[in-house]
Scaffold this motif. Sequence first.
Motif, short mmCIF file in Angstrom:
data_model
loop_
_atom_site.label_atom_id
_atom_site.label_comp_id
_atom_site.label_asym_id
_atom_site.label_seq_id
_atom_site.Cartn_x
_atom_site.Cartn_y
_atom_site.Cartn_z
N ASN A 1 -37.63 44.71 -35.55
CA ASN A 1 -38.99 44.53 -35.04
C ASN A 1 -40.05 44.97 -36.05
O ASN A 1 -41.22 45.10 -35.70
CB ASN A 1 -39.15 45.29 -33.73
N HIS A 2 -39.64 45.19 -37.29
CA HIS A 2 -40.56 45.57 -38.38
C HIS A 2 -41.34 46.84 -38.05
O HIS A 2 -42.54 46.93 -38.32
CB HIS A 2 -41.51 44.42 -38.71
N VAL A 3 -40.65 47.80 -37.48
CA VAL A 3 -41.24 49.11 -37.20
C VAL A 3 -40.79 50.07 -38.30
O VAL A 3 -39.59 50.27 -38.48
CB VAL A 3 -40.79 49.65 -35.82
N PRO A 4 -41.70 50.68 -39.05
CA PRO A 4 -41.29 51.67 -40.05
C PRO A 4 -40.50 52.79 -39.38
O PRO A 4 -40.81 53.20 -38.26
CB PRO A 4 -42.62 52.19 -40.59
N PHE A 5 -39.49 53.29 -40.05
CA PHE A 5 -38.62 54.30 -39.44
C PHE A 5 -38.31 55.41 -40.44
O PHE A 5 -38.38 55.23 -41.65
CB PHE A 5 -37.32 53.66 -38.94
N VAL A 6 -37.97 56.56 -39.86
CA VAL A 6 -37.58 57.73 -40.63
C VAL A 6 -36.24 58.20 -40.08
O VAL A 6 -36.10 58.41 -38.87
CB VAL A 6 -38.62 58.86 -40.51
N ILE A 7 -35.25 58.37 -40.95
CA ILE A 7 -33.91 58.78 -40.52
C ILE A 7 -33.68 60.23 -40.92
O ILE A 7 -33.80 60.59 -42.09
CB ILE A 7 -32.82 57.89 -41.16
N ASP A 8 -33.35 61.06 -39.94
CA ASP A 8 -32.97 62.45 -40.19
C ASP A 8 -31.48 62.54 -39.91
O ASP A 8 -31.05 62.60 -38.75
CB ASP A 8 -33.76 63.40 -39.29
N ILE A 9 -30.67 62.49 -40.96
CA ILE A 9 -29.23 62.34 -40.80
C ILE A 9 -28.56 63.62 -40.32
O ILE A 9 -29.15 64.69 -40.29
CB ILE A 9 -28.56 61.85 -42.10
N GLU A 10 -27.28 63.47 -39.97
CA GLU A 10 -26.52 64.54 -39.36
C GLU A 10 -26.00 65.55 -40.38
O GLU A 10 -25.77 65.22 -41.55
CB GLU A 10 -25.33 63.96 -38.59
N GLY A 11 -25.75 66.76 -39.91
CA GLY A 11 -25.11 67.78 -40.71
C GLY A 11 -23.88 68.30 -39.99
O GLY A 11 -23.56 67.86 -38.88
N TYR B 1 -46.88 61.52 -30.09
CA TYR B 1 -45.45 61.23 -30.02
C TYR B 1 -45.07 60.73 -28.63
O TYR B 1 -45.63 61.17 -27.62
CB TYR B 1 -44.62 62.48 -30.32
N ARG B 2 -44.13 59.83 -28.60
CA ARG B 2 -43.49 59.43 -27.34
C ARG B 2 -42.00 59.69 -27.52
O ARG B 2 -41.34 59.00 -28.32
CB ARG B 2 -43.78 57.97 -27.02
N ILE B 3 -41.49 60.68 -26.84
CA ILE B 3 -40.11 61.12 -27.05
C ILE B 3 -39.19 60.48 -26.02
O ILE B 3 -39.42 60.57 -24.81
CB ILE B 3 -40.01 62.66 -26.97
N ILE B 4 -38.16 59.79 -26.53
CA ILE B 4 -37.12 59.26 -25.65
C ILE B 4 -36.08 60.36 -25.53
O ILE B 4 -35.34 60.64 -26.47
CB ILE B 4 -36.47 57.99 -26.22
N ASP B 5 -36.03 60.98 -24.38
CA ASP B 5 -35.07 62.05 -24.14
C ASP B 5 -33.82 61.43 -23.56
O ASP B 5 -33.82 60.90 -22.45
CB ASP B 5 -35.66 63.09 -23.18
N ASP B 6 -32.74 61.50 -24.32
CA ASP B 6 -31.53 60.78 -23.97
C ASP B 6 -30.85 61.29 -22.70
O ASP B 6 -30.10 60.58 -22.06
CB ASP B 6 -30.55 60.87 -25.14
N ILE C 1 -38.80 57.91 -35.46
CA ILE C 1 -38.04 59.00 -36.08
C ILE C 1 -36.75 59.12 -35.29
O ILE C 1 -36.78 59.30 -34.07
CB ILE C 1 -38.80 60.35 -36.04
N THR C 2 -35.60 59.06 -35.97
CA THR C 2 -34.34 59.02 -35.22
C THR C 2 -33.15 59.48 -36.04
O THR C 2 -33.22 59.54 -37.28
CB THR C 2 -34.09 57.59 -34.69
N TYR D 1 -36.50 59.47 -31.10
CA TYR D 1 -35.27 59.31 -30.33
C TYR D 1 -34.14 60.00 -31.06
O TYR D 1 -33.73 59.57 -32.15
CB TYR D 1 -34.94 57.82 -30.13
N PHE D 2 -33.63 61.10 -30.47
CA PHE D 2 -32.58 61.87 -31.10
C PHE D 2 -31.41 62.08 -30.16
O PHE D 2 -31.58 62.34 -28.97
CB PHE D 2 -33.10 63.22 -31.59
N LEU D 3 -30.22 61.96 -30.73
CA LEU D 3 -28.98 62.24 -30.02
C LEU D 3 -28.47 63.61 -30.45
O LEU D 3 -28.53 63.96 -31.62
CB LEU D 3 -27.92 61.18 -30.35
N ARG D 4 -27.98 64.36 -29.48
CA ARG D 4 -27.28 65.63 -29.73
C ARG D 4 -28.16 66.79 -30.15
O ARG D 4 -27.70 67.93 -30.18
CB ARG D 4 -26.15 65.46 -30.78
#
Length: 358
Positions: free
Chosen positions: A275-285, A236-241, A262-263, A222-225
């Motif tokens: 919900n105890h789901v492992p997550f990966v954060i790809d931060i903004e630039g 993968y299941r992609i949430i397209d905003d 991944i978000t 799930y990614f914004l912008r």
Amino acid sequence: MKIGILTFHWATNYGAILQAYALQSYLEGQGHEVEIVNYKPTSHDLSFLNLLRNPKSWLHLNKYFKKKNKETLLAPFRTQYLHLTKRYSSCEELKEIAFRYEILISGSDQVLNPSFTLYGDRKRPTSVYYLSFASPQTKKIGYAVSFGCNIYPNNAAKYAKMWIKQFDSIGVREKTGLGIVTSLGFTKPAVLVPDPVVLYGKNVFNRLTLPSIEGKPYICVYFLRRELQLPASENYRIIDDVRSPITMEEWISTIACSKTLITNSFHGMVVALLNHVPFVIDIEGGRSKGMNDRFYTLLDCLNLTNRICGEQYSLSELLNIRKIDWEQVDRKLILVQKHGAEYLKTVFDESLAPTNIN
């Protein structure tokens, strides 16, 4: 007590709506009568009139219709779960409710971001989220307010410095917010408090009817912008905003039922965390870097900053390191929640204290 909340509940954004619902629900659970003040400037309506007023947007008609579609999917959640007042479109109109509440809360979310301060109402400066319309007798509180930047720009600061003094108390969501509040001339100490979804915890999902998600285990993206280059050989299941939006309930379930998220979405991460789901954060630039401190502030408290790409591991490595000590995380989360609860209790108790008359 009767409490009014001003926030970005109207934004066409999953996280903005969820945090409004969480704060409303938490306060109701404490025995208060709570309303979301339904303020939204008409300039932020997804209307054809606004489209005609902005010729540049004609080049992005496709984006407009996709956002309109997403708004149609999100509106029922607001109607069902948020206790909204009638619609108000300006600071002048809000004076009608100046004496309605014992306490007014501004926040959470980026309600004091410099862009909205400068251009929020018909591209003009607005003091609404500084609670300027309220009566002197009303307690004015900022809860988990966010500025969306690390340094407040001077052109917005000249307004914020005038208006921020109206608050009786301010709790900020990010560590950088503590310095910003001081730089704007607020003389009382600001306090670091958790986002309402973190504060209310997993209780936020209890009254929602969430759909089950079928199929084999998947990684939710799930990614914004922006879009992300993903490693191959994964389901993968992609949430397209924008292109393929889903309902609020589907958004929560798709994250909660995944094996990994991944978000770059703060509230997406919080849903995974609860919900105890492992997550990966790809931060903004680039220009969006000012929004990164919300991740660091919370994850540092939970000893989880290693879930941010590049802090210790790459994206591919983090996808293979799914194990998180959730018992330890939950213990630390309770301390974070307690801090937010104590802040609200303190400012509410102060509002009940009798006023000394000399």
